[in-house]
Design a protein around this motif. Structure first.
Motif, short mmCIF file in Angstrom:
data_model
loop_
_atom_site.label_atom_id
_atom_site.label_comp_id
_atom_site.label_asym_id
_atom_site.label_seq_id
_atom_site.Cartn_x
_atom_site.Cartn_y
_atom_site.Cartn_z
N GLY A 104 0.77 -1.24 0.00
CA GLY A 104 0.00 0.00 0.00
C GLY A 104 0.80 1.28 0.00
N VAL A 105 2.13 1.21 0.07
CA VAL A 105 2.95 2.43 0.03
C VAL A 105 3.07 2.92 -1.41
CG1 VAL A 105 5.25 3.39 0.42
CG2 VAL A 105 4.22 1.88 2.13
N VAL A 106 2.76 4.20 -1.63
CA VAL A 106 2.80 4.74 -3.00
C VAL A 106 3.74 5.93 -3.15
CG1 VAL A 106 0.48 3.94 -3.59
CG2 VAL A 106 0.77 6.21 -2.55
N ALA A 107 4.29 6.45 -2.04
CA ALA A 107 5.13 7.64 -2.13
C ALA A 107 5.93 7.79 -0.85
CB ALA A 107 4.27 8.89 -2.36
N VAL A 108 6.91 8.69 -0.90
CA VAL A 108 7.65 9.09 0.29
C VAL A 108 7.50 10.60 0.46
CG1 VAL A 108 9.28 7.19 0.21
CG2 VAL A 108 9.82 9.32 -1.00
N LEU A 123 -4.04 10.04 -9.88
CA LEU A 123 -4.04 8.62 -10.26
C LEU A 123 -2.86 8.33 -11.18
CD1 LEU A 123 -7.84 7.99 -10.94
CD2 LEU A 123 -6.54 7.34 -8.90
N ARG A 124 -2.57 9.26 -12.10
CA ARG A 124 -1.48 9.05 -13.06
C ARG A 124 -0.12 9.14 -12.36
NH1 ARG A 124 1.26 12.68 -16.63
NH2 ARG A 124 -0.02 14.37 -15.81
N VAL A 125 0.09 10.16 -11.53
CA VAL A 125 1.40 10.36 -10.90
C VAL A 125 1.74 9.20 -9.97
CG1 VAL A 125 2.72 11.81 -9.31
CG2 VAL A 125 1.33 12.88 -11.08
N TYR A 126 0.76 8.72 -9.23
CA TYR A 126 1.02 7.66 -8.25
C TYR A 126 0.81 6.25 -8.82
CZ TYR A 126 1.21 11.43 -4.86
OH TYR A 126 1.57 12.57 -4.18
N GLY A 127 0.42 6.17 -10.08
CA GLY A 127 0.26 4.87 -10.71
C GLY A 127 -0.87 4.06 -10.12
N LEU A 128 -1.98 4.72 -9.80
CA LEU A 128 -3.12 4.06 -9.18
C LEU A 128 -4.16 3.70 -10.23
CD1 LEU A 128 -3.55 6.36 -6.08
CD2 LEU A 128 -2.19 4.28 -6.28
N ALA A 129 -4.84 2.61 -9.99
CA ALA A 129 -5.91 2.20 -10.91
C ALA A 129 -7.07 3.18 -10.82
CB ALA A 129 -6.37 0.79 -10.58
N GLU A 130 -7.79 3.34 -11.90
CA GLU A 130 -8.91 4.30 -11.94
C GLU A 130 -9.99 4.00 -10.91
OE1 GLU A 130 -11.47 7.15 -12.30
OE2 GLU A 130 -9.54 7.22 -13.29
#
Length: 375
Positions: free
Chosen positions: A163-167, A366-373
């Motif tokens: 679940g980690v998507v960024a720092v 969604l695009r920057v973090y690479g998350l599904a729509e």
């Protein structure tokens, strides 16, 4: 096709930077301390601030109170409902279904990303605060010459959690941005670590902060950077994101860098987003501090030259769930007013305005973090 206001009211937001809320009862002193970034002062109530007035105006109806309910009535109703019910009401009212939660600041017990998602009926992800990782490595008694490798290993372990998507870095609070932009040498890091180990405390050595930022580049995830407005520990002239320009040149083409909050430097942040491919910004906590009445002015300055794929939404809600709702409301109203005026003046087509609204409120994150729509 409808209006921009209708489209933004219906849009499910992605809150790309936020925090948990308190888990236990919140008395007046505790609530007021969370309403503003300043301390509580004798004879001055946080309810008598732009944020406090906005809470009484826009949050009271969600607690079944009249608009502008007195502070005493507001707090009594909050207490009667209890924090879990209050949390659910405000999170659901925010119209947000994806949350990227900074879990690195917990001076009091806060809700977890999972609890936020449950209350909102949405999905949460985690943002790892790197200063906390570094301080844990130092507190473990790591030898100075082993610090760099130990920190890198600990940071890698942290970002590999599900679940980690960024720092995130709070270098703004520790040193400001007037740092040597170059990656520090191994010898410099070892010597700085020796000094930090001797004196203890928070990570505030300029060399180790530089090392932390360069380690973030190596990790490869989006990096969130607090800039601008904060509490009294901030030296505002040292947290202008323009001071990062040389470092951004050196790191160009690597990771997305997300400038958080920015006020009063939103124009400098906009410049950086306009000239660096991988720089993005939000105006974050600024919106709930200025309230819906002024949010449009802040967003207008942020969008003067910012490419429309570069502005994201965040609430930076912390402590009280009112800020999830208030931030979302201020964002929707401010952006809708701004875009609709441009449509009415024939400076922007309605299809373009609706696309910008979707990008800014949801799709850019969604695009920057690479998350599904679907979150």
């Amino acid at each position: 096709m409808g209006t921009v206001h209708e489209a933004l009211d219906a849009l499910r937001l992605v809150d790309h930077h936020c925090h948990g809320t308190v888990t236990g009862p919140c008395d007046r002193a505790a609530f007021e301390s969370l309403l503003t970034e300043g301390e509580a002062w004798p004879g001055i109530s946080s309810f008598d601030s732009p944020a406090g007035v906005a809470v009484r105006r826009h949050c009271a109806p969600l607690l079944d109170l009249p608009r502008h309910a007195p502070a005493e009535e507001y707090l009594a109703r909050r207490s009667a409902l209890g924090e879990p019910e209050v949390r659910q009401r405000f999170l659901r009212a925010s119209g947000t279904d994806v949350f990227c939660v900074d879990t690195g600041y917990t001076p009091v017990p806060l809700t977890t990303p999972g609890e936020i998602a449950e209350a909102a009926g949405g999905t949460s992800y985690e943002v790892v605060r790197l200063e906390g990782v570094a301080e844990a490595v130092l507190a473990a008694g790591t030898e100075p010459d082993a610090y760099a490798d130990a920190f890198r290993t600990a940071a890698l372990d942290a970002v590999r959690r599900p679940g980690v998507v960024a720092v995130k870095s709070v270098a703004a609070y520790r040193t400001g941005f007037g740092l040597d932009p170059a990656r520090p040498s191994d010898a410099e890091v070892t010597e700085a670590a020796r000094g930090m180990l001797a004196r203890g405390g928070r990570l505030d050595d300029p060399v180790l902060v530089r090392h932390l930022l360069w380690t973030a580049v190596d990790l490869g995830l989006p990096l969130q950077l607090h800039t601008g407005f904060g509490d009294a520990a901030i030296r505002l002239h040292r947290v202008d994101p323009a001071l990062l320009t040389d470092w951004l040149h050196l790191t160009a083409g690597t990771i997305p860098v997300l400038l958080l909050h920015c006020w009063p430097h939103q124009r400098q942040a906009a410049f950086l987003a306009a000239v660096f491919e991988r720089v993005y910004l939000d105006v974050g906590l600024t919106l709930h501090h200025v309230g819906p009445a002024r949010s449009g002015a802040i967003l207008a300055e942020a969008l003067e030259i910012t490419p429309f794929r570069k502005l994201l939404y965040s609430s930076d809600a912390y402590g009280v769930p009112e800020f999830y709702h208030l931030g979302a409301l201020a964002f929707r109203r401010g952006l809708a007013d701004l875009l609709q005026r441009r449509v009415d003046a024939d400076e922007l087509s309605l299809p373009d305005a609706l696309r910008i609204a979707r990008w800014t409120g949801r799709e850019n994150a969604l695009r920057v973090y690479g998350l599904a729509e679907d979150g």
